[in-house]
Scaffold this motif. Structure first.
Motif, PDB file in Angstrom:
ATOM      1  N   PRO A 122      -5.032  -9.495 -35.058  1.00 45.44           N
ATOM      2  CA  PRO A 122      -6.399 -10.400 -35.483  1.00 45.44           C
ATOM      3  C   PRO A 122      -6.261 -11.475 -36.162  1.00 45.44           C
ATOM      4  O   PRO A 122      -7.319 -12.516 -35.836  1.00 45.44           O
ATOM      5  CB  PRO A 122      -7.264  -9.296 -35.941  1.00 45.44           C
ATOM      6  CG  PRO A 122      -6.785  -7.983 -35.216  1.00 45.44           C
ATOM      7  CD  PRO A 122      -5.411  -8.060 -35.024  1.00 45.44           C
ATOM      8  N   GLU A 402     -12.392 -12.583 -32.698  1.00 43.35           N
ATOM      9  CA  GLU A 402     -11.619 -13.063 -33.833  1.00 43.35           C
ATOM     10  C   GLU A 402     -11.874 -14.323 -34.101  1.00 43.35           C
ATOM     11  O   GLU A 402     -11.997 -14.892 -35.340  1.00 43.35           O
ATOM     12  CB  GLU A 402     -10.174 -12.914 -33.604  1.00 43.35           C
ATOM     13  CG  GLU A 402      -9.729 -11.418 -33.470  1.00 43.35           C
ATOM     14  CD  GLU A 402      -8.414 -10.949 -32.504  1.00 43.35           C
ATOM     15  OE1 GLU A 402      -8.380 -10.092 -32.232  1.00 43.35           O
ATOM     16  OE2 GLU A 402      -7.852 -12.077 -32.469  1.00 43.35           O
ATOM     17  N   PRO A 430     -10.964  -6.015 -32.978  1.00 46.13           N
ATOM     18  CA  PRO A 430     -11.685  -6.999 -34.159  1.00 46.13           C
ATOM     19  C   PRO A 430     -13.079  -6.361 -34.388  1.00 46.13           C
ATOM     20  O   PRO A 430     -13.800  -6.964 -35.593  1.00 46.13           O
ATOM     21  CB  PRO A 430     -11.410  -8.155 -33.477  1.00 46.13           C
ATOM     22  CG  PRO A 430     -11.329  -7.855 -32.068  1.00 46.13           C
ATOM     23  CD  PRO A 430     -10.522  -6.643 -31.972  1.00 46.13           C
ATOM     24  N   TYR A 434     -12.514  -5.635 -37.836  1.00 46.05           N
ATOM     25  CA  TYR A 434     -12.650  -6.980 -38.769  1.00 46.05           C
ATOM     26  C   TYR A 434     -14.203  -7.348 -38.881  1.00 46.05           C
ATOM     27  O   TYR A 434     -14.479  -7.360 -39.982  1.00 46.05           O
ATOM     28  CB  TYR A 434     -12.095  -7.968 -37.941  1.00 46.05           C
ATOM     29  CG  TYR A 434     -11.183  -8.967 -38.769  1.00 46.05           C
ATOM     30  CD1 TYR A 434      -9.800  -9.408 -38.590  1.00 46.05           C
ATOM     31  CD2 TYR A 434     -12.001  -9.815 -39.648  1.00 46.05           C
ATOM     32  CE1 TYR A 434      -9.233 -10.117 -39.365  1.00 46.05           C
ATOM     33  CE2 TYR A 434     -11.292 -10.660 -40.633  1.00 46.05           C
ATOM     34  CZ  TYR A 434     -10.043 -10.604 -40.345  1.00 46.05           C
ATOM     35  OH  TYR A 434      -9.152 -11.714 -41.067  1.00 46.05           O
TER      36      TYR A 434
END
Length: 658
Positions: A122, A402, A430, A434
């Protein structure tokens, strides 16, 4: 090793040497502390210092770098105080993650560094987003992102390169080819001769650089970065190097042939460069010892500070409050001017007015530009906002999520349209690892809304009909919104875009053109975490959201003699538990009605919460009504049997008669 000293002054040459020496000496100290149990884990970059140092010195201090766990030189060249790095590695409060993550899994806006996550890939898509922001703001800046050769086998690598190439983004994809991905040699990672060869497939410029030659790294990256600033484009850089120690210290290097280690030992970047400097009369033993003494003293001084810092203390409230960035909801008063519009029009109106309100808001998705998206939500937007802000994307769900994260890091907002909610599985990593975790880990918010056209009842089969909200309500750090009416859809989407946190915004596509409502024409907002009590009664509580709300209304309209509290949750995270509890205590009987399949759905958690908080008020077991625990089928008879609409009436009567 050949060094080209032309056009480089002695001061810069010595600075290059000192900048490599510092991370090497820190690492050697860390290896001692690791054996003493004072550091929990270590990923060594010994032998690869020239890459981190050379690239960072070629970058401007205000340009973002996205390093990995063998790039200590990036952090030291950027001037991060060593005691903060040491505290980070010991899980102390003065580190960068408040003890919540280790190693180099952190970022810092102050030093324009964005740290890795363990999934590696990512990083590259995030670099795309930061570079896109720079390009949109007309900044002549370049972004550098690191990966090992093993990481180039991940789909994120290919998606990120593809997006960067299509959008001409100023990204340097820096691949440290160090021979092994943990113990897997390059021959088992890819079949092409060099990683740089892959640039051809993306129409991308690529270079092979001797990663152990600091002058070659610095001069070539410096020239390339200067060129990219003037002519934005992605460049793939392969640095040939070697990892002299294990993937992490516990791994060892038994799988590496002895002669290969000996060969690369002779190519040690620091030893080779220091010897060359001595031959040129630029460095001598005395000056070398002086440099080492300065670094050694700095290490010991900062270690003392880190060791003397007390262990971090856990505070539950503090921990929970850091999952999301603080959001001061702004209530926008509803105007009296209304218009009867469809659900899909309400979504479109919210997006359009939010684009007017936020000039740094970017829309991204497949076919959303000229075509207007498969559901025509953004039809006509190009005329008013242009292709820069309404962006067709390649079919790269992971890289686009991302990229949205990268835009947020660079201070911009984005809304990503998943063509169908089902396709989010291609960008799942992600989203949950993330977007959801960044603020808790290092205080970086993800100002991203992901639109999720979802739901069944339209005969679209297993890959275009899922209502998969439970994938995300389980993940701390994500807000989940699921409106059932046009009025709510518009107000909640406006709030979602204002919110600096990641929001999964579910839109039941079966409602797009079947449900209409009077909706204010002007911009307005609705707060998260506030359910709507659609009907009030005393016999039973029905809790629902999305299309199931409408199914419940249809059944209740046929049963006029039943007195029902009908609650439309509207948002699932945050969840309005108080409204649910108050109603459960009043009626004593509760049904939770969802479209999602039964096991593991949102209804299960709501049921558990009611049992925990309202048990003594209940006169019947809490019942869940949901779809079958199968994938959603295509044919109408199968889909009708799968969906819970028909089962709701029977269970409702059973609960009333309990």
């Amino acid at each position: 090793m050949d060094f080209n000293f032309e056009n480089i002054d002695n001061q810069l040459l010595l600075q290059l040497y000192k900048n490599m020496l510092k991370p090497r000496m820190i690492e050697e100290k860390m290896l001692i502390l690791l054996r003493q149990g004072k550091v929990s884990k270590w990923f060594s970059g010994i032998g690869q210092e020239a890459i981190s140092v050379g690239i960072t010195m070629a970058m401007q201090s205000y340009e973002y770098i996205l390093p990995m766990h063998r790039n200590l030189g990036v952090f030291t060249v950027r001037g991060i105080p060593l005691y903060r790095l040491f505290a980070q590695w010991q899980g102390k409060a003065s580190g960068f993650t408040k003890g919540r993550d280790r190693s180099f899994h952190f970022g810092t806006q102050q030093y324009k560094i964005v740290g890795m996550i363990s999934h590696l890939g990512p990083q590259m898509g995030v670099a795309d987003g930061i570079a896109l922001a720079a390009k949109l703001k007309n900044k002549k800046e370049v972004v550098a992102v690191f990966s090992g050769e093993g990481g180039t086998s991940e789909g994120d690598f290919h998606e990120a390169l593809n997006v960067a190439s299509v959008w001409r983004l100023p990204v340097l994809f820096c691949i440290e080819n160090n021979g092994y991905g943990l113990s897997t040699p390059t021959a088992e990672q890819y079949q092409c001769r060099d990683i740089a060869d892959r640039g051809v497939g993306y129409g991308m410029e690529s270079h092979i650089i001797d990663g152990n030659n600091i002058l070659e790294v610095y001069t070539k990256v410096n020239d390339i970065a200067h060129s990219v600033r003037q002519n934005p484009r992605p460049v793939l850089l392969e640095f040939k190097t070697f990892r002299m120690r294990g993937h992490e210290e516990a791994s060892g290097t038994k799988y590496v042939p002895k002669e290969l280690l000996e060969l690369w030992q002779k190519k040690d970047p620091i030893h080779c460069f220091s010897e060359a400097l001595k031959e040129q009369g630029i460095l001598n033993k005395s000056l070398e010892m002086q440099f080492k003494e300065v670094v050694s003293n700095e290490i010991e001084e900062h270690l003392k500070v880190a060791f003397e810092e007390s262990e971090i203390e856990s505070n539950e409230t503090y921990e929970l409050n850091d999952v999301f960035q603080m959001f001061d909801y702004e209530r926008i008063i509803i105007d009296k001017k209304i218009k009867n519009i469809r659900f899909v029009d309400a979504i479109s109106s919210a997006l359009y007015q939010s684009m007017q309100k936020h000039d740094h808001l970017i829309l991204m998705g497949q076919d959303i530009a000229d075509y207007g998206g498969v559901f025509k939500v953004t039809e006509g937007f190009i005329k008013d906002f242009g292709y820069e802000r309404v962006r067709n994307t390649p079919i790269c769900e992971s890289a686009i999520v991302e990229t949205a994260m990268g835009l947020s890091i660079a201070g911009m907002k984005s809304v990503v349209e998943m063509q169908f909610a089902d396709f989010v599985s291609s960008g799942f990593n992600p989203v949950v690892n993330y977007l959801a975790k960044s603020h808790y880990r290092w205080g970086q918010n993800a100002d991203v809304v992901i639109r999720m056209p979802c739901g069944g009842g339209v005969g679209a089969g297993p890959f275009h009909s899922q209502t998969n909200e439970a994938w995300f309500t389980k993940t701390p750090g994500l807000k989940v919104v699921y409106p059932a009416f046009p009025f709510d859809a518009k107000g909640l989407l406006n709030t979602a875009i204002n919110d600096p946190n990641p929001v999964m915004f579910f839109e039941h596509k079966g409602l797009y053109r079947t449900v209409s409502q009077d909706v204010p024409e002007d911009y307005y907002t609705i707060p998260f975490g506030k359910a709507m009590l659609l009907r009030q009664g005393n016999d039973v509580t029905v809790v629902s959201y999305g299309a199931a709300v409408h199914w419940a209304v249809e059944v209740l309209d046929d049963l006029q003699n039943i007195s029902v509290d009908l609650i439309d949750l509207r948002t699932l995270q945050p969840l309005d538990t108080q409204t649910v509890f108050n109603s459960a205590k009043k009626t004593g009987k509760v049904i939770i009605f969802q479209e999602d399949s039964l096991f593991g759905g949102v209804a299960s958690d709501i049921s558990a919460l009611i049992m925990e908080h309202c048990f003594e008020y209940l006169d019947a077991p809490v019942k869940r009504v949901a779809s079958l625990d199968t994938p959603i089928p295509f044919s109408n008879p199968l889909e009708e049997n799968y969906l819970p609409k028909k089962r709701f009436k029977k269970i409702l009567i059973d609960v009333l008669n309990y």
